[in-house]
Design an enzyme around this catalytic site. Structure first.
Site, PDB file in Angstrom:
ATOM      1  CG  HIS A 181      -6.087  -0.235  -0.905  1.00  0.00           C
ATOM      2  ND1 HIS A 181      -5.703  -1.401  -0.442  1.00  0.00           N
ATOM      3  CD2 HIS A 181      -6.502   0.575   0.314  1.00  0.00           C
ATOM      4  CE1 HIS A 181      -5.662  -1.391   0.598  1.00  0.00           C
ATOM      5  NE2 HIS A 181      -5.885  -0.546   1.099  1.00  0.00           N
ATOM      6  CD  GLN A 201      -9.952  -2.455  16.869  1.00  0.00           C
ATOM      7  OE1 GLN A 201     -10.604  -2.758  15.777  1.00  0.00           O
ATOM      8  NE2 GLN A 201      -9.051  -1.380  16.562  1.00  0.00           N
ATOM      9  CG  HIS A 218      -1.681   1.331   6.256  1.00  0.00           C
ATOM     10  ND1 HIS A 218      -2.114   2.099   7.522  1.00  0.00           N
ATOM     11  CD2 HIS A 218      -2.791   1.612   5.596  1.00  0.00           C
ATOM     12  CE1 HIS A 218      -3.405   2.432   7.409  1.00  0.00           C
ATOM     13  NE2 HIS A 218      -3.847   2.002   6.260  1.00  0.00           N
ATOM     14  CB  SER A 269       3.007  -5.998   0.928  1.00  0.00           C
ATOM     15  OG  SER A 269       3.531  -7.124   1.564  1.00  0.00           O
ATOM     16  CB  THR A 270       0.262  -8.440   5.386  1.00  0.00           C
ATOM     17  OG1 THR A 270       1.734  -8.724   5.367  1.00  0.00           O
ATOM     18  CG2 THR A 270      -0.212  -9.607   5.809  1.00  0.00           C
ATOM     19  CG  HIS A 271      -3.774  -3.180   4.869  1.00  0.00           C
ATOM     20  ND1 HIS A 271      -5.261  -3.520   5.163  1.00  0.00           N
ATOM     21  CD2 HIS A 271      -4.150  -2.104   3.901  1.00  0.00           C
ATOM     22  CE1 HIS A 271      -5.842  -2.543   4.932  1.00  0.00           C
ATOM     23  NE2 HIS A 271      -5.314  -1.790   4.011  1.00  0.00           N
TER      24      HIS A 271
END
Ligand code: AMP
Ligand code: ZN
EC number: 3.1.4.-
Length: 744
Positions: free
Chosen positions: A514, A692, A474, A476-478
């Site tokens: 978000h 996953q 979580h 800023s790339t996300h």
């Protein structure tokens, strides 16, 4: 020697016959013999009546015949016509203005038959029985019809009778009153000539026609147009009537105004209220206390109030409608509805129930970890904001100043396979600012907000700096990744034609903010730890509330980065703000299944149903405000968890990052003695492929199937299936890590 008999059928009808128009006479038939002299012929009729079970009187003179008839109202009168010296047989039936007594004016309908003199009882019996089964019964039926029409004329329900080819043949006064027409304006008209209400869709009319043409009854709600032009909602029951040749010859439609839900609820409530009152009374009987009556009254009145509430939640209406429907349903249906009600009464309508804990620990941990917040709260574990480390990279003044390598990378921005990790590296973990500038420019965000590019750039920097670069997932790339997916979805034809520019701007801003200031811990963790945020937001949607609130706080804090400064008092801003908040809150996973179900039921299903017919109807579905809201929520939700649909290398990296973040949380939970929210995410034991597979099975497949059905995303679905196979293969190899072990 010729016997000349006049035989009349009188007009009497009895109520019993009316109720059973097809049954045999319930009152025995009466016969009047008018014979001046008793002889073998009158005797033969007498005995024939006896054999048939008819009651018989004999009159000797026309006067006594009239008197007797007035008293008894016989159905059959036999007049002896052989001897004119006693009386003229016609004279008995002559109108009374000729001063001679006559039964004729007393007969509404008469039939004459000639009976050739024959004193065999059997011959007389045959004659009587023929009359009974012929004219007399017909008269009974005709007169019964008269009564039935009288009933129709006076009944409350509107009745319309049409011929097999839908020509109106009869309407009753209730119908005239309901529709505002005079019957003269309707009878003889074809139904299709009358104005129709546009609320009756062509497919409803087809359904009705198909049903009644097959000889089945149709019942339902129908909108009709009154003569005044007003539309009226009716409950209609159309019954085909089989006639001549065994074919449908008429349709009878019975209509009453449809009582809307409110009234239905009201009626039901009243009945229900009475039941409550009864049980309350039972209780008060056993109560001997002196204030029992007043207590009872007070309690009764409050219960009554609850049951007659005019302000009701939709779910209450739904439950009441089902309750009412149960009353008139067969037992099997009523029992099925009981089970429906049981489900409806729970609050967790949209949360799938996991079979049992031991089913699959990866799924149950993920669900437990992502879909719940305040489980248990322990004190003294305040969450502390991490201060993000500002990177040293110079921030560009405008897009033109972007270093050439970054600018070149950004050229691929419209492609789903865009490599956000390369951008992350090239921008020294500032991908959100660069990608944000590029995407916002492409969507005309500055023009829409009436702000300068400098303000936008400053805002993007501020938001990006408020993400924690120390979080493995979580960060800023996300956010940049979600922004990228959002822009990609917004450019899809279906999405573009469903939303307007305000929606687009809201979606881009929401994507960027978000997860702002995400602490790298789940909601459950914050609640268990009794963090400040959990306390502030009452353990409810803690992080999502924080992201949305903080985004607006940060934005307005400084005019230099306030992208809303030129629209902040406008209606447009209120709408934009609402849309942003709604989308950020929609990323909360506790309501995942609710958002997906609503999207499927309100958008996928109706659109699939009308797909072949009309595109304008499909646009109506997509463009309603309620459905646009569902589309925006689905859009950001899909963008937020699109990582399993990215090219394999990116997908693996994201899986590694989220796993690492979960491992770090488990480590901290153990360190601090907090409940371990997702025990499978233990770095020493976790199978990443299994986690996953569970994540995709549980959260991703259905949601992306629905989103793909709407937005058409073959590339994403292809990646998803490839990636899924990849995790399956690793799992079959018993491999717990991100990649297969290198060949030895
Ligand atoms: P958000 O916190 O807004 O990013 O919401 C998305 C949720 O999905 C988060 O709780 C993530 O932890 C979770 N999530 C996203 N991708 C994955 C993944 N590949 N595996 C497991 N959980 C994921
Ligand atoms: Zn997110």
């Amino acid at each position: 020697t010729c016997c000349y008999s006049l035989i009349y059928v009188s007009s009497l009808i009895s109520i019993e016959v009316l109720s059973y128009p097809h049954a045999h006479f319930l009152v025995s038939l009466q016969v009047l013999l008018v014979f001046a002299k008793e002889d073998s012929q009158s005797d033969a009729f007498w005995w024939a009546c006896d054999r048939a079970g008819f009651r018989c009187n004999i009159a000797r003179t026309p006067e006594s015949a009239v008197e007797c008839f007035l008293d008894k109202h016989h159905e059959i009168i036999i007049i002896d016509g052989r001897h004119s010296r006693y009386f003229e047989p016609e004279a008995v039936c002559r109108p009374s203005d000729q001063e001679e007594p006559s039964v004729l004016p007393l007969l509404c309908a008469g039939f004459s038959r000639r009976f050739v003199e024959n004193n065999s009882v059997s011959a007389c019996y045959n004659e009587l029985i023929q009359m009974e089964h012929g004219e007399v019964r017909c008269q009974f039926k005709l007169r019964a019809c008269n009564s039935i029409f009288t009933a129709l004329e006076h009944c409350q329900e509107a009745v319309e009778i049409t011929s097999e080819d839908h020509i109106i043949q009869y309407v009753n006064p209730a119908f005239e009153r309901m529709m505002g027409y005079h019957k003269g304006e309707l009878i003889g008209k074809e139904l299709t000539e009358l104005p129709k209400s546009d609320k009756n869709r062509a497919d409803l009319l087809d359904t009705i026609n198909n049903c009644i043409k097959k000889g089945k009854e149709w019942q339902g709600i129908y909108y009709a147009r009154k003569k005044s032009g007003d539309s009226i909602q009716q409950h209609v029951r159309i019954t085909p009537v089989i006639g001549q040749g065994g074919k449908i010859r008429h349709f009878v439609a019975i209509k009453r105004p449809h009582i809307d839900n409110n009234n239905q609820v009201e009626c039901y409530s009243l009945r229900h209220r009475d039941r409550r009152k009864d049980s309350m009374d039972d209780r008060s009987v056993s109560s001997r206390s002196s204030d029992a009556p007043s207590l009872q009254n007070r309690r009764y009145s409050s219960v009554a109030r609850i049951h007659s509430m005019t302000i009701e939640a939709p779910i209450t209406k739904v439950i009441n409608i089902i309750n009412a429907a149960q009353e008139s349903s067969p037992v099997t249906v009523a029992e099925a509805l009981d089970r429906v009600l049981e489900i409806l009464r729970t609050t967790e309508l949209y949360s799938p129930q996991l079979a049992s804990k031991e089913d699959d620990p990866h799924t149950s941990d993920l669900v437990g970890g992502l879909m719940s917040d305040g489980l248990r709260r322990l004190s003294g574990n305040e969450y502390v904001f991490c201060k993000s480390n500002q990177s040293q990279l110079a921030i560009p003044v405008t897009l033109n100043d972007v270093p050439p390598n970054i600018a070149e990378m950004l050229n691929d921005e419209e492609c789903w396979e865009f490599n956000i990790l390369e951008l992350e590296a090239a921008t020294h973990k500032r991908p959100l600012t660069y990608l944000g500038l590029k995407i916002c420019t492409s969507f005309g965000v500055c023009e829409f907000l009436n702000c300068s590019e400098a303000t936008l750039r400053s805002w993007l920097q501020l938001i990006e700096a408020s993400y924690h670069s120390s979080n493995s997932y979580h960060n800023s790339t996300h956010a940049a990744d979600v922004l990228h997916a959002t822009a990609y979805f917004l450019r899809k034809e279906r999405v573009k034609s469903s939303l307007d520019q305000l929606d687009e701007v809201a979606a881009l801003i929401a994507a960027a903010v978000h997860d702002v200031d995400h602490p790298g811990r789940t909601n459950s963790f914050l609640c268990n730890a009794g963090s400040e945020l959990a306390i502030l937001y009452n353990d409810t949607a803690v992080l999502e509330s924080h992201h949305a609130a903080l985004a607006f706080q940060l934005t307005v804090r400084d005019s230099k980065s306030n992208i809303f400064k030129n629209i902040d008092r406008s209606v447009e801003f209120r709408t934009l703000r609402q849309a942003i908040i709604d989308m950020v809150l929609a990323t909360e996973m506790t309501r995942h299944f609710e958002h997906v179900s609503k999207f499927v039921n309100s958008i996928n299903k109706p659109m699939a149903a009308i797909e072949e017919t009309s595109t304008s109807v499909s646009a109506n579905i997509r463009n309603s405000p309620e459905n646009r809201l569902l589309i925006k929520r689905m859009l950001i939700k899909c963008a937020d968890v699109a990582n399993p649909c990215r090219p394999l290398e990116l997908c693996i990296e994201w899986a590694g990052r989220i796993s690492e973040e979960y491992f770090a949380q488990t480590d901290e939970e153990k360190r601090q003695g907090l409940p371990v929210v997702m025990p499978v995410f233990d770095r020493n034991t976790c199978s990443v492929p299994k986690s996953q597979i569970s994540f995709i099975d549980y959260f991703i497949t259905d949601m992306f199937d629905a989103w793909d059905a709407f937005a058409t995303l073959p590339g994403l679905m292809e990646h998803l299936s490839e990636n899924y196979k990849y995790w399956k293969t690793l799992d079959e190899m018993n491999c717990k890590s991100l990649r297969p072990p290198p060949p030895s």
